[in-house]
Design a protein around this motif. Structure first.
Motif, short mmCIF file in Angstrom:
data_model
loop_
_atom_site.label_atom_id
_atom_site.label_comp_id
_atom_site.label_asym_id
_atom_site.label_seq_id
_atom_site.Cartn_x
_atom_site.Cartn_y
_atom_site.Cartn_z
N GLU A 95 -6.04 51.95 7.06
CA GLU A 95 -5.56 50.69 7.66
C GLU A 95 -4.19 50.32 7.10
O GLU A 95 -3.32 49.82 7.83
CB GLU A 95 -6.56 49.56 7.41
N ALA A 96 -3.99 50.55 5.82
CA ALA A 96 -2.71 50.24 5.19
C ALA A 96 -1.68 51.35 5.42
O ALA A 96 -0.48 51.09 5.58
CB ALA A 96 -2.91 50.04 3.69
N PHE A 97 -2.16 52.59 5.48
CA PHE A 97 -1.27 53.75 5.52
C PHE A 97 -0.67 54.01 6.90
O PHE A 97 0.51 54.36 7.02
CB PHE A 97 -2.06 54.98 5.06
N ILE A 98 -1.46 53.85 7.94
CA ILE A 98 -1.02 54.21 9.30
C ILE A 98 0.24 53.45 9.74
O ILE A 98 1.17 54.08 10.26
CB ILE A 98 -2.18 54.04 10.32
N PRO A 99 0.35 52.13 9.53
CA PRO A 99 1.60 51.45 9.90
C PRO A 99 2.82 51.98 9.16
O PRO A 99 3.92 52.06 9.73
CB PRO A 99 1.32 49.98 9.54
N ILE A 100 2.65 52.34 7.87
CA ILE A 100 3.76 52.91 7.10
C ILE A 100 4.18 54.25 7.71
O ILE A 100 5.36 54.54 7.88
CB ILE A 100 3.36 53.11 5.62
N PHE A 101 3.18 55.07 8.03
CA PHE A 101 3.45 56.38 8.64
C PHE A 101 4.20 56.23 9.96
O PHE A 101 5.19 56.94 10.21
CB PHE A 101 2.12 57.12 8.87
N LYS A 102 3.76 55.32 10.82
CA LYS A 102 4.41 55.13 12.13
C LYS A 102 5.86 54.69 11.96
O LYS A 102 6.74 55.13 12.69
CB LYS A 102 3.63 54.10 12.95
N ARG A 103 6.08 53.83 10.97
CA ARG A 103 7.44 53.35 10.70
C ARG A 103 8.34 54.50 10.25
O ARG A 103 9.49 54.62 10.68
CB ARG A 103 7.36 52.25 9.65
#
Length: 359
Positions: free
Chosen positions: A202-210
């Protein structure tokens, strides 16, 4: 945190070698096969107590010798930290911190946070689910000691349950009560691991997409999704339902050891539908997201290893990584490349001190 000195004895192709590093950028240049990647792997060894590239520990000992020693002097939070990793044939590997031997290797994980970007990362796309689980577990473990301990306990119970299933088959017997003892333990440990993995993603996916958007531009949509049967059913129920199947197979067919991480581009698996360039961008974004996540969680800037990066990536992706390195919030970086002039031209654009080691 940064690595000040590195000493190698009988490590891979090095008989004896010493390095003193810059606190920001260090580049190893030379022809293929000369040992550039081996130096990066030695640094990885100091952080994780194992090789990134070769799981057979004894194969990291230089041919014709009986042992290797990798020694590193670090500065962390204003303190000197000396780490030694050594292995002798027929003897258990040893890791020491400031002269004191670790009783458990797992106690060292996370002390020296590190991220590597390498052509070998392609295995994350091409190989089976175990490779992707190891990636998730590796990222979480660098900042969560308790997670690693629970994972080790789960794996130990899993081995015991599988041994019991084999025992039943060999002796033509079956005791569901004995099996249920292991089911309860797996359920407890497995549920904890599942919840931690879900929170992490949940925390990692937005960072990855960015990161992917910054590298590849905004025209492509990418995603990661957690593939686990525990999303719908408790592990205890899954184990109960699979009892007869497990009895026939003689191993545990359900659990968090079967989870996977789906890599998606435009709603399709990137393994089948992503171009070579898209796959490279995906992997670099994954590793840079790992860097950001660990930095935020551990409150320490990880060391970054870039193996053969300029040969494998186009100028746009290299430019993005270089821009990151130019950020004052970045830490120490190690680069390997075959072209000295290309490497120097790139690092000169970065407003940081650097050293180039010609091998």
């Amino acid at each position: 945190m940064f690595l000040k000195k590195l000493s190698l004895i009988n490590y891979k192709n090095f008989a004896s070698q010493n390095f003193e590093f810059d606190s920001k950028i260090n580049c190893f240049v030379g022809n293929n096969g000369i040992g550039k990647t081996n130096i990066l792997d030695a640094i990885y060894h100091l952080s994780f107590g194992k090789s990134y590239f070769n799981p057979v520990a004894t194969q990291n000992i230089r041919h014709g010798t009986d042992f290797f020693v990798v020694e590193g002097e670090f500065e962390k939070n204003g303190r000197e930290e000396k780490i030694v990793c050594s292995l002798k044939r027929g003897v258990k590997k040893v890791i020491k911190r400031n002269g004191k031997t670790y009783e458990r290797f797992s106690d060292h994980i996370g002390f020296l946070p590190l991220v590597i970007i390498s052509p070998a990362d392609r295995d994350l796309i091409t190989e089976g689910s175990e490779t992707r689980r190891k990636f998730i577990d590796g990222v979480i473990s660098q900042s969560d000691k308790a997670y690693l301990q629970v994972l080790l306990k789960y794996n130990k119970v899993l081995v015991q349950r599988n041994s019991l299933l084999k025992y039943f088959a060999a002796n033509h017997t079956f005791d569901p009560d004995a099996l249920s003892v292991y089911n309860d333990q797996l359920h407890g440990y497995g549920t904890d691991i599942f919840e931690k993995r879900r929170e992490f993603l949940e925390a990692f996916i937005p960072i990855f997409k960015r990161q992917y958007k910054a590298i590849a531009g905004g025209n492509e949509t990418v995603d990661l999704s957690y593939d686990s049967k525990l999303l719908d059913t408790s592990l205890l129920d899954l184990l109960t339902q699979a009892m007869e199947k497990d009895r026939a197979l003689q191993f545990t067919s359900v659990g968090i050891h079967k989870d996977d991480l789906n890599f998606v581009i435009g709603d399709h698996p990137i393994k089948k539908f992503g171009s070579q360039g898209q796959q490279k961008s995906f992997l670099v974004a994954l590793k840079l997201a790992q860097f950001d996540f660990i930095k935020n969680q551990a409150k320490t800037t990880p060391i970054l290893l870039l193996d053969d990066i300029f040969d494998k990536l186009d100028e746009q992706r290299v430019a993005h990584i270089v821009a990151l390195v130019d950020d004052q919030n970045f830490g120490q970086i190690f680069i390997s490349d075959t072209h000295a002039e290309r490497t120097e031209n790139v690092v000169k654009t970065i407003h940081q001190s650097y050293k180039i080691f010609k091998l």
